[in-house]
Design an enzyme around this catalytic site. Structure first.
Site, PDB file in Angstrom:
ATOM      1  N   ILE A  98       0.935  -1.157   0.031  1.00  0.00           N
ATOM      2  CA  ILE A  98       0.030   0.093  -0.102  1.00  0.00           C
ATOM      3  C   ILE A  98       0.928   1.281  -0.052  1.00  0.00           C
ATOM      4  O   ILE A  98       1.765   1.497   0.929  1.00  0.00           O
ATOM      5  CB  ILE A  98      -0.863  -0.060   1.154  1.00  0.00           C
ATOM      6  CG1 ILE A  98      -2.055  -1.173   1.117  1.00  0.00           C
ATOM      7  CG2 ILE A  98      -1.665   1.073   1.234  1.00  0.00           C
ATOM      8  CD1 ILE A  98      -2.820  -1.410   2.401  1.00  0.00           C
ATOM      9  N   ASN A 100      -0.415   4.468  -0.351  1.00  0.00           N
ATOM     10  CA  ASN A 100      -1.127   5.534   0.601  1.00  0.00           C
ATOM     11  C   ASN A 100      -2.237   5.263   1.487  1.00  0.00           C
ATOM     12  O   ASN A 100      -3.390   4.801   0.806  1.00  0.00           O
ATOM     13  CB  ASN A 100      -1.409   6.820  -0.338  1.00  0.00           C
ATOM     14  CG  ASN A 100      -2.191   7.963   0.402  1.00  0.00           C
ATOM     15  OD1 ASN A 100      -2.792   7.818   1.425  1.00  0.00           O
ATOM     16  ND2 ASN A 100      -2.009   9.221  -0.338  1.00  0.00           N
ATOM     17  N   LYS A 102      -4.221   5.931   3.617  1.00  0.00           N
ATOM     18  CA  LYS A 102      -5.400   6.724   3.839  1.00  0.00           C
ATOM     19  C   LYS A 102      -6.397   6.517   2.510  1.00  0.00           C
ATOM     20  O   LYS A 102      -7.622   6.574   2.502  1.00  0.00           O
ATOM     21  CB  LYS A 102      -5.396   8.246   3.954  1.00  0.00           C
ATOM     22  CG  LYS A 102      -6.269   9.189   4.871  1.00  0.00           C
ATOM     23  CD  LYS A 102      -5.908  10.179   5.339  1.00  0.00           C
ATOM     24  CE  LYS A 102      -6.971  10.868   6.422  1.00  0.00           C
ATOM     25  NZ  LYS A 102      -7.046   9.970   7.776  1.00  0.00           N
ATOM     26  N   GLN A 107     -10.680   4.152  -0.307  1.00  0.00           N
ATOM     27  CA  GLN A 107     -11.314   3.359  -1.613  1.00  0.00           C
ATOM     28  C   GLN A 107     -12.339   2.118  -0.984  1.00  0.00           C
ATOM     29  O   GLN A 107     -13.389   2.086  -1.679  1.00  0.00           O
ATOM     30  CB  GLN A 107      -9.878   3.007  -2.216  1.00  0.00           C
ATOM     31  CG  GLN A 107     -10.623   1.730  -3.488  1.00  0.00           C
ATOM     32  CD  GLN A 107     -11.093   2.649  -4.542  1.00  0.00           C
ATOM     33  OE1 GLN A 107     -10.715   4.097  -4.825  1.00  0.00           O
ATOM     34  NE2 GLN A 107     -11.888   2.341  -5.403  1.00  0.00           N
ATOM     35  N   GLY A 169      -3.832  -3.756  -7.246  1.00  0.00           N
ATOM     36  CA  GLY A 169      -4.885  -2.781  -7.679  1.00  0.00           C
ATOM     37  C   GLY A 169      -5.886  -2.991  -6.332  1.00  0.00           C
ATOM     38  O   GLY A 169      -6.021  -4.001  -5.711  1.00  0.00           O
ATOM     39  N   GLY A 171      -9.307  -1.297  -7.337  1.00  0.00           N
ATOM     40  CA  GLY A 171     -10.737  -0.731  -7.746  1.00  0.00           C
ATOM     41  C   GLY A 171     -11.884  -1.680  -7.182  1.00  0.00           C
ATOM     42  O   GLY A 171     -12.906  -1.247  -6.299  1.00  0.00           O
ATOM     43  N   GLU A 172     -11.911  -2.781  -7.814  1.00  0.00           N
ATOM     44  CA  GLU A 172     -13.145  -3.282  -7.736  1.00  0.00           C
ATOM     45  C   GLU A 172     -13.223  -4.412  -6.635  1.00  0.00           C
ATOM     46  O   GLU A 172     -14.549  -4.696  -6.080  1.00  0.00           O
ATOM     47  CB  GLU A 172     -13.355  -4.329  -9.016  1.00  0.00           C
ATOM     48  CG  GLU A 172     -13.779  -3.401 -10.304  1.00  0.00           C
ATOM     49  CD  GLU A 172     -12.383  -3.184 -11.160  1.00  0.00           C
ATOM     50  OE1 GLU A 172     -11.498  -3.765 -10.796  1.00  0.00           O
ATOM     51  OE2 GLU A 172     -12.643  -2.485 -12.153  1.00  0.00           O
TER      52      GLU A 172
END
Lengths: 215, 325
Positions: A98, A100, A102, A107, A169, A171-172
């Protein structure tokens, strides 16, 4: 380094970065702070471009694929009206290294809210005869509001076994689980499965009556 | 949106004179939370909008013999913070507070809540008040999950959207309408709402050139409460609401009235439910019996049968809440 070398009046390849300073490897008293070195760059960013050869970067341990996560929902179901109330949701999520914390957490919070919305509310209603979307508005195309999301907790996995997998990633992955977690919680609460999302009161009531009464 | 003339008259007489005697040519503007939406949706295209903003006499709540007089343009926020409403009319307080959005509470008005047009999604999508295409009722044939389960024998299948109307009817309120020349007439709240039989009729007793100006709310010391079943916990339209009012002496009920919201083209007086409460001792069993009586005679359309169960529960819970208040 080149920039710092110019300022220190030494060769760039003689420098090293360590403990918040940039210094000459064999003469540590020739140094400047990391902060000063960064400030000396001015407004121009440092850009570095590279090519990700499929398979190669994974082999080098720079990236890996596949993330893991788990989510738990706690709900209350009004068995007389079929209304589901989300009390609390916990998400534990891995996404490798990771960068970042925060924004990564943020997310996942967003994913939970989106998940609660599709699990309990969101539905596009079309008229079969005219093909018209009947709820192209914010009244009957319902989204979860602040009073609907309950208490949300996010925990990102970090440390050994995660950081060393490189950047993946986010996102989903965390938006996939809420539907299952919430539907499981409702089934656990009322003793019968509500087989379709969103878990609207009429569907919950129908499932309850098929079961032959209230939980 | 079609261009229109905007008028903000200084007197009620002037305001009424600016209204056409034909529906659709002029519209009355109070808070605008419904009218502006309707203008944008193109379901009304008036030549003139008459604003009530300068008519101070229509704003505010004042004592009146035997009760209180509520000016039609009193905002919902002022309504819920009124001492008399808070003290004696929990039914109205719940109904108004449950509207849920601070923006709507501060902009929307009591009269506007009563006069707003239905939210029927066929109406709002341009298929007319009755939601028809040619001879076909799109509502009957289509998605009618939010439509009427009572009073739906005719062509009107939408539900009355007012939050306050069921409570006002249960409490015996009267509405005053002002027409041409400042002439007024007063109706029991229940008679204000009408079920239109054709596209050219409207949902209230208002004539095109009349304005709802005052709501008189008698204080008869009735126990009262409202219960709404809603999907979301914030701003949302109820699936079903129930308002009850009754006298209770030594645990026994009389003068009971039960009025349902969002189940019929008008706020629906469930007479049998009221009857089930009268002259009986109030307990959980009686409250449930009253709920069952309220759902009797429902005629679901196909997609809204779940409302039966919600009616039973809403009435039961309203009765118990009123008794406990």
């Amino acid at each position: 380094m080149e920039n710092a070398a110019k300022r220190l009046g030494v060769a760039a390849d003689s420098l090293e970065a360590s403990g918040g300073v940039i210094r000459q490897a064999d003469n540590p008293s020739t140094k400047m702070s990391w902060k000063d070195a960064c400030a000396s760059l001015g407004p121009s960013p440092i850009t570095k471009r590279g090519v990700n050869v499929p398979g190669e970067s994974a082999k080098a341990g720079l990236i890996s694929q596949g993330v893991g996560g788990a989510q738990i929902a706690e709900v209350s179901v009004d068995v007389e009206t079929g209304v589901v109330t989300l009390n609390e949701m916990v998400a534990v999520q891995d996404c490798g290294l990771i960068i970042n914390l925060k924004t990564a957490e943020s997310q996942v919070y967003g994913a939970l809210i989106m998940g609660i919305t599709y699990a309990l509310y969101e539905e596009a209603v079309y008229d079969a005869r005219t093909g018209r979307m009947l709820n192209a508005d914010m009244e009957f195309y319902r989204l979860a509001g602040i009073k609907d999301v309950g208490r949300l907790q996010v925990h990102m996995m970090t440390g050994k076994g995660y950081d060393d997998r490189g950047v993946i990633g986010l996102g989903e992955p965390p938006v996939i689980s809420p539907g299952g977690a919430i539907a499981n919680a409702v089934a656990n609460a009322v003793g019968v499965r509500v087989p379709n999302l969103p878990l609207t009161p009429d569907r919950v009531l129908a499932a309850l009556s098929q079961k032959g009464g209230m939980a | 949106m079609k261009s229109f003339e905007y008028a903000a008259p200084r007197s009620l007489k002037e305001a009424v004179a600016l209204l056409s005697d034909t529906w659709g040519r002029t519209e009355v503007l109070a808070g605008g939370t419904d009218l502006v939406t309707s203008l944008k949706q193109g379901i009304t295209q008036p030549n003139r909008v008459v604003s009530l903003r300068n008519l101070r006499e229509l704003k505010g709540i004042r004592p009146k013999r035997g009760g209180i007089s509520i000016g039609a343009t009193t905002t919902l926020a002022d309504f819920v913070s009124d001492g008399e409403i808070k003290k004696n009319f929990p039914s109205l307080l719940t109904a108004a507070q449950d509207i849920g959005s601070p923006q709507i509470l501060h902009t929307g008005t009591v009269g506007g809540d009563l006069c707003q047009r239905p939210r029927c999604w066929y109406f709002r999508n341009g298929y007319g008040l009755l939601g028809r295409e040619g001879d076909t009722s799109l509502v009957r044939e289509g998605d009618n999950r939010y439509h009427a389960i009572f009073g739906n024998e005719g062509p009107a299948l939408f539900v009355n959207p007012s939050s306050l109307a069921p409570a006002l009817i249960a409490l015996g309120a009267e509405f005053t309408l002002t027409g041409p020349g400042g002439k007024t007439r007063t109706l029991p709240a229940g008679e204000f709402f009408r079920t239109p039989k054709s596209e050219t009729e409207r949902e209230t007793a208002l004539k095109p050139n009349e304005i709802l100006t005052e709501i008189f709310l008698p204080n008869k010391g009735l126990k009262n409460a409202t219960y709404e079943v809603r999907h979301r916990h914030g701003l949302d339209w109820p699936y079903v609401s129930a308002s009850v009012a009754f006298t209770m002496k030594a645990g026994t009920v009389s003068d009971a009235r039960v009025v349902l919201g969002h189940v019929a083209p008008v706020p629906w007086a469930a007479a049998r439910a009221g009857g089930a409460l009268n002259n009986a001792e109030l307990n959980d069993t009686l409250a449930a019996k009253c709920g069952d009586a309220a759902a009797e005679g429902a005629r679901p359309l196909g997609g809204n049968a779940y409302k039966d169960q919600m009616v039973k529960v809403a009435v039961k819970r309203a009765v118990l809440a009123a008794a406990a208040a």
